[in-house]
Design a protein around this motif. Sequence first.
Motif, short mmCIF file in Angstrom:
data_model
loop_
_atom_site.label_atom_id
_atom_site.label_comp_id
_atom_site.label_asym_id
_atom_site.label_seq_id
_atom_site.Cartn_x
_atom_site.Cartn_y
_atom_site.Cartn_z
N ALA A 1 51.28 113.70 74.48
CA ALA A 1 51.14 112.44 74.01
C ALA A 1 50.54 111.58 75.26
O ALA A 1 49.60 110.78 75.07
CB ALA A 1 52.57 111.82 73.64
N ARG B 1 46.86 112.51 75.58
CA ARG B 1 46.40 111.34 74.41
C ARG B 1 46.13 110.11 74.85
O ARG B 1 45.00 109.39 74.60
CB ARG B 1 46.81 111.60 73.06
CG ARG B 1 46.35 112.79 72.41
CD ARG B 1 46.83 112.94 70.83
NE ARG B 1 48.45 112.52 70.60
CZ ARG B 1 49.19 113.65 70.81
NH1 ARG B 1 48.79 114.73 70.92
NH2 ARG B 1 50.85 113.31 70.76
N ASP B 2 47.01 109.49 75.47
CA ASP B 2 47.00 108.21 75.91
C ASP B 2 46.06 108.01 77.09
O ASP B 2 45.33 107.26 77.14
CB ASP B 2 48.69 107.66 76.32
CG ASP B 2 49.40 107.42 75.24
OD1 ASP B 2 48.83 107.15 74.11
OD2 ASP B 2 50.50 107.18 75.46
#
Length: 95
Positions: A87, A90-91
């Motif tokens: 995550a 991805r950010d």
Amino acid sequence: MQILLGLILGAAIGLAAHFSLPHRQLRGAALAPLAGAAAAAVVWTALTWMGLGVDSPILWIVAVLAPAATAFALVPLVSRSRVTRDAADRDRLGV
């Protein structure tokens, strides 16, 4: 030679942990069986050095509980770490 009983038992418990816990695709298939086998090997060796034999129920109970505790604690920890790191990546990448 009897330690093979503990290793096989630990690997089987680890394999059960791998297939029963979520996020299977995020970790290697060998992580949980190897963790279970390692925990069983350590416990089996320690208890046989303390004088317990294969006829002792304590040896078998601990040889089942130690790999189960290790695999069912380690696998979610690794999976959760992987989900968090993915995550964050991805950010960072804006995907």
